[in-house]
Design a protein around this motif. Structure first.
Motif, short mmCIF file in Angstrom:
data_model
loop_
_atom_site.label_atom_id
_atom_site.label_comp_id
_atom_site.label_asym_id
_atom_site.label_seq_id
_atom_site.Cartn_x
_atom_site.Cartn_y
_atom_site.Cartn_z
N CYS A 120 0.82 -1.21 0.00
CA CYS A 120 0.00 0.00 0.00
C CYS A 120 0.86 1.27 0.00
O CYS A 120 1.76 1.42 0.84
CB CYS A 120 -0.92 -0.02 1.22
N GLY A 156 -10.05 5.11 1.43
CA GLY A 156 -8.93 5.93 0.97
C GLY A 156 -7.75 5.77 1.91
O GLY A 156 -7.49 4.69 2.43
N SER A 212 -10.00 -6.07 5.19
CA SER A 212 -8.90 -6.39 4.28
C SER A 212 -8.26 -7.69 4.73
O SER A 212 -7.51 -7.71 5.69
CB SER A 212 -7.87 -5.26 4.29
N1 SAH Z 1 -6.93 0.82 6.15
C1 SAH Z 1 -8.15 0.33 5.62
C2 SAH Z 1 -8.76 1.17 4.51
C3 SAH Z 1 -7.88 1.77 3.47
S1 SAH Z 1 -7.30 0.78 2.15
C4 SAH Z 1 -7.99 -1.12 5.19
O1 SAH Z 1 -6.89 -1.65 5.28
O2 SAH Z 1 -8.98 -1.75 4.83
C5 SAH Z 1 -8.70 0.20 1.27
C6 SAH Z 1 -8.43 -1.12 0.56
O3 SAH Z 1 -7.47 -0.96 -0.49
C7 SAH Z 1 -7.87 -2.19 1.48
O4 SAH Z 1 -8.49 -3.43 1.23
C8 SAH Z 1 -6.42 -2.22 1.09
O5 SAH Z 1 -5.82 -3.43 1.45
C9 SAH Z 1 -6.51 -2.01 -0.40
N2 SAH Z 1 -5.27 -1.58 -1.05
C10 SAH Z 1 -4.24 -0.90 -0.54
N3 SAH Z 1 -3.26 -0.72 -1.45
C11 SAH Z 1 -3.70 -1.29 -2.58
C12 SAH Z 1 -3.16 -1.45 -3.90
N4 SAH Z 1 -1.97 -0.96 -4.20
N5 SAH Z 1 -3.88 -2.11 -4.82
C13 SAH Z 1 -5.11 -2.60 -4.52
N6 SAH Z 1 -5.68 -2.48 -3.31
C14 SAH Z 1 -4.99 -1.84 -2.35
#
Ligand code: SAH
Length: 342
Positions: A120, A156, A212
């Motif tokens: 991420c 986000g 997640s």
């Molecule tokens: N912190 C929270 C919400 C933000 S991220 C969480 O972890 O759920 C929202 C979603 O996007 C999460 O499922 C995360 O794992 C995903 N995500 C993060 N980076 C990503 C990427 N590069 N490609 C696809 N999904 C991603």
């Protein structure tokens, strides 16, 4: 000197406290909330049904509290990415996704994030600070299509449950009648499984939740999501099992399908064990690649194959459409670029 506070982002209860403090009648609080959330005012002096003298007092003590976005990028597929700047080095992002008639807004809850998931871009930025209710809701209020938004996803930047109180207040204003009157069914909060506030969140709100997951095998999950070491997915599922997942409230597990990492039969078997009997949906997510990433998303065909296998085992499995790749839609990418320039 005390810094001026914002009115936008105050709950009705907050406003009642303020009106009481200045010797105003209780109904004045409701009049203010109408100007804030229903009538789209942008300044305190516009609140014409409130006495001029009280407006002047409010104007001295408070800002109205709307902050315009500083940049917007539009993708070939129509997806729009907005950038907000809340202080010199505090940038947050929002993404507006268009799907036929449906407009979905993806909002942020923190500048940066402490979870440090390895795939991420926001995690790689580190943590800056929590956003206030004002700043979270301002994202919604300040995007161009704000009156067309049908769905809001807290997906986000940031970990929403690590900013529980502000997130809860923002949900109250979005859902309550005095605010925007959104159906909680149209809002989804996504969490990496931040246990300290999971139970409270499920008890005190009624919006949908997405977890997640990304890998059901603890040893493998902790390599991509450090949170697993502290708040294991098993413990998270235990809490989730105590709640009722009916038509009223949905539970989704997000699963980025990485090449060679989490799409094997052993993962399907572990998913079966972990989620056994839990009413939920699995949403497969294409990986939005980030700079210097050692991870790779699977090809579309492989993703469909994985979906079919999961469906055969009885999971309700969907695939998220990948949008806005050309405008750095992966959360955290645009703000990272801004920070690098500084
Ligand atoms: N912190 C929270 C919400 C933000 S991220 C969480 O972890 O759920 C929202 C979603 O996007 C999460 O499922 C995360 O794992 C995903 N995500 C993060 N980076 C990503 C990427 N590069 N490609 C696809 N999904 C991603």
């Amino acid at each position: 000197m005390k810094e001026k506070d914002y009115l936008f982002g105050k709950t009705l209860e907050d406003l009642e406290r303020i009106t009481e403090q200045y010797g105003q009648k209780k109904f004045v609080a409701k009049q203010i909330s109408d100007w804030l959330y229903k009538k789209d005012a942008t300044s305190i002096m516009e609140m014409s049904n409130i006495s001029k003298s009280f407006r002047e007092v409010l104007n001295k003590e408070f800002f109205f509290g709307i902050t315009p976005y500083v940049q917007v990028l539009t993708s070939k597929d129509g997806t729009k990415k907005y950038l907000f700047q809340y202080s010199e080095d505090t940038f947050v992002e929002a993404v507006c996704i268009f799907d036929k008639e449906r407009v979905t807004l993806c909002i942020s809850t923190q500048a940066g994030c402490k979870m440090n998931c390895d795939f991420c871009a926001t995690g790689k930025q580190g943590f800056k600070r929590n956003l206030s209710t004002n700043e979270i809701l301002n994202i919604f209020r300040s995007v161009e299509e704000y009156r067309q938004i049908k769905n809001i996803v807290y997906m986000g930047m940031g970990e929403p449950l690590d900013n529980f109180f502000e997130v809860k207040r923002s949900l109250e204003i979005l859902c309550k009648e005095y605010g925007y009157g959104f159906s909680p069914k149209r809002i989804t909060v996504s969490t990496a499984g931040y246990l300290p506030f999971l139970e409270q969140f499920l008890e005190q709100t009624n919006v949908d939740i997405a977890i997640s997951l990304h890998n059901p095998i603890p040893m493998e999950r902790e390599r991509i999501m450090p949170i697993e070491k502290v708040y294991s997915i098993e413990k998270v599922i235990k809490v989730l099992r105590r709640f009722d997942w009916t038509k009223q409230r949905h539970l989704t597990f997000e699963y980025i399908v990485f090449e060679g990492l989490n799409d094997q039969d052993k993962h399907i078997n572990s998913l079966l064990k972990l989620l056994n009997g839990l009413k939920c949906r699995i949403n497969l997510i294409p990986f939005n690649t980030i700079p210097n990433s050692i991870y790779k998303g699977v090809e579309r065909e492989k993703m469909i194959l994985f979906q079919q296998k999961l469906n055969k085992k009885g999971f309700l499995t969907t695939i998220r459409a990948s949008k806005g790749e050309d405008i750095m839609a992966a959360c955290g990418l645009l703000s990272t670029k801004k920070l690098e320039r500084k």
